[in-house]
Scaffold this motif. Structure first.
Motif, short mmCIF file in Angstrom:
data_model
loop_
_atom_site.label_atom_id
_atom_site.label_comp_id
_atom_site.label_asym_id
_atom_site.label_seq_id
_atom_site.Cartn_x
_atom_site.Cartn_y
_atom_site.Cartn_z
N TYR A 167 0.83 -1.20 0.00
CA TYR A 167 0.00 0.00 0.00
C TYR A 167 0.87 1.26 0.00
O TYR A 167 0.69 2.15 -0.83
N TYR A 168 1.80 1.34 0.96
CA TYR A 168 2.64 2.53 1.10
C TYR A 168 4.07 2.12 1.43
O TYR A 168 4.31 1.18 2.17
N ARG A 169 5.02 2.87 0.88
CA ARG A 169 6.44 2.72 1.21
C ARG A 169 6.97 4.07 1.68
O ARG A 169 6.40 5.11 1.38
N GLY A 170 8.07 4.04 2.43
CA GLY A 170 8.66 5.28 2.92
C GLY A 170 8.25 5.60 4.35
O GLY A 170 7.38 4.95 4.94
N VAL A 171 8.86 6.66 4.89
CA VAL A 171 8.66 6.99 6.31
C VAL A 171 7.26 7.48 6.63
O VAL A 171 6.83 7.45 7.78
N GLY A 172 6.52 7.95 5.62
CA GLY A 172 5.20 8.52 5.88
C GLY A 172 4.05 7.55 5.69
O GLY A 172 2.92 7.99 5.47
N SER A 173 4.30 6.25 5.79
CA SER A 173 3.26 5.26 5.46
C SER A 173 2.05 5.34 6.39
O SER A 173 0.91 5.31 5.93
N THR A 251 3.65 -3.18 -5.35
CA THR A 251 4.55 -2.16 -4.81
C THR A 251 3.73 -0.92 -4.49
O THR A 251 3.07 -0.36 -5.37
N GLY A 252 3.76 -0.50 -3.24
CA GLY A 252 2.92 0.60 -2.80
C GLY A 252 3.45 1.97 -3.20
O GLY A 252 4.55 2.12 -3.72
#
Length: 354
Positions: A167-173, A251-252
């Motif tokens: 759904y989401y990748r990175g620090v702000g998931s 891949t989010g």
């Protein structure tokens, strides 16, 4: 199996995770690194300069005048954005819920072998890891790793991403899930690290529920509290040689900011706050419905046990709709066309999860 934690210096949260993992598993060393210093210029100054560049590139006088007005108004709007961030996204609230403070760092330094290094991708850190010769490297809170660092692990280098990577990748998931109103997409992912951002082989996912009465700090604390369990489970898989992973479901979206999703932090944080308030109100209203009415609505397919899959609509696109009304800002959701039923869908879903 030699295990080394690779983390950042002076972080009570990562120290909290490491201390709890070390209480149940062997941790041979902790390598603490420094974060790369970010540009310290005021974000409003940078936004002001970008707006001026846009103004200079505009051909129409009316467009220039409108944009200049936006530039002037954007300066005082920065204060509410800062206040919102302090009230809603404060790390201190999360730390209080987790009952952690600076003593976590002291406990880690006292009870474990802690080695200080430079930047995570520096030659100093790479040389240090080669000397330690770890079988497993557990990563917590570092910058993106270069291949030279990844290759220092004998067996695997593992990260716990505080989000579901398809759904989401990175620090702000977690922030992204809250802004979009997708509270069914909260959790963490244990994965092997590759040169990409949260794109490595997935070992397992762990979904974590959110409840109508939760604040954003409650949601973060619940996710963070489960992270040590994720590290321990990953170590168990490594000890059994079961690091082949599971089938990836996609891949989010990449979210690299903990305060910006659609584009404007003030609007994003406001939308998230409204979502959380509406969830509390709707949950109470949902509980007041007579049982017979609930059954009737379910039979008519007006309520569902889970949120529908639909493309989310950003505030910018919503503002461009001809039928836009200020109340629509309360309902920027994956299903803005029938907001009432969509909201009841979510409430019914969370009631079913309780």
């Amino acid at each position: 199996m030699k295990t080394v934690f690779l983390t950042v210096a002076d972080s009570p949260l990562t120290a909290y995770w490491i201390n709890r993992v070390a209480a149940s598993a062997r941790v041979d060393a902790v390598v603490t690194t420094r974060k790369r210093q970010k540009d310290s210029r005021n974000i409003l100054v940078r936004k002001f300069k970008r707006d001026l560049e846009y103004v200079r590139a505009s051909g129409s006088f009316l467009r220039v005048a409108a944009r200049l007005l936006t530039v002037v108004l954007s300066l005082p709007l920065g204060l509410p954005a800062a206040l919102l961030r302090g009230l809603i996204l404060s790390d201190r609230k999360v730390y209080k819920l987790l009952e952690i403070d600076r003593s976590e760092v002291s406990a880690m330094q006292r009870d474990l072998k802690v080695i200080e290094a430079g930047l995570v991708n520096s030659g100093e850190t790479i040389s240090l890891l080669k000397e330690l010769k770890p079988d497993i490297i557990l990563v917590a809170g570092t910058d993106i790793l270069k291949p030279e660092v990844i290759e220092t692990a004998g067996t695997a280098i593992i990260n716990i991403h505080t989000g579901i990577t398809h759904y989401y990748r990175g620090v702000g998931s977690t922030f992204a899930a809250a802004v979009e109103g997708r509270f069914d997409r909260l959790g963490f992912t244990a994965h092997l690290i590759d040169p990409g951002i949260d794109t490595g082989t997935v070992l397992f996912y762990q979904e974590i529920p959110a409840f109508p009465e939760d604040s954003y700090a409650d949601i973060l604390a619940r996710v963070y509290r489960k992270v040590p369990d994720g590290y321990l489970k990953a170590l168990g898989l490594a000890a059994c040689g079961e690091l082949g992973g599971i089938e990836k479901q996609g891949t989010g979206r990449l979210v690299l900011s903990t305060t910006r999703f659609y584009g404007d932090p003030a609007l994003d944080i406001t939308v998230m706050a409204l979502r959380l308030c509406c969830r509390r109100l709707l949950a109470r209203l949902r509980g007041m419905l007579p049982q017979g009415l609930r059954v009737f609505l379910l039979k008519k397919s007006m309520l569902r046990n889970g949120p529908r899959e639909k493309e989310s609509v950003s505030p910018a696109r919503l503002l461009q709709k001809e039928d836009f009304s200020p109340g629509s800002l309360l309902c920027i959701a994956p299903h803005p066309d029938d907001v009432l039923i969509g909201a009841l869908d979510l409430v019914d879903f969370w009631n079913s999860q309780a």
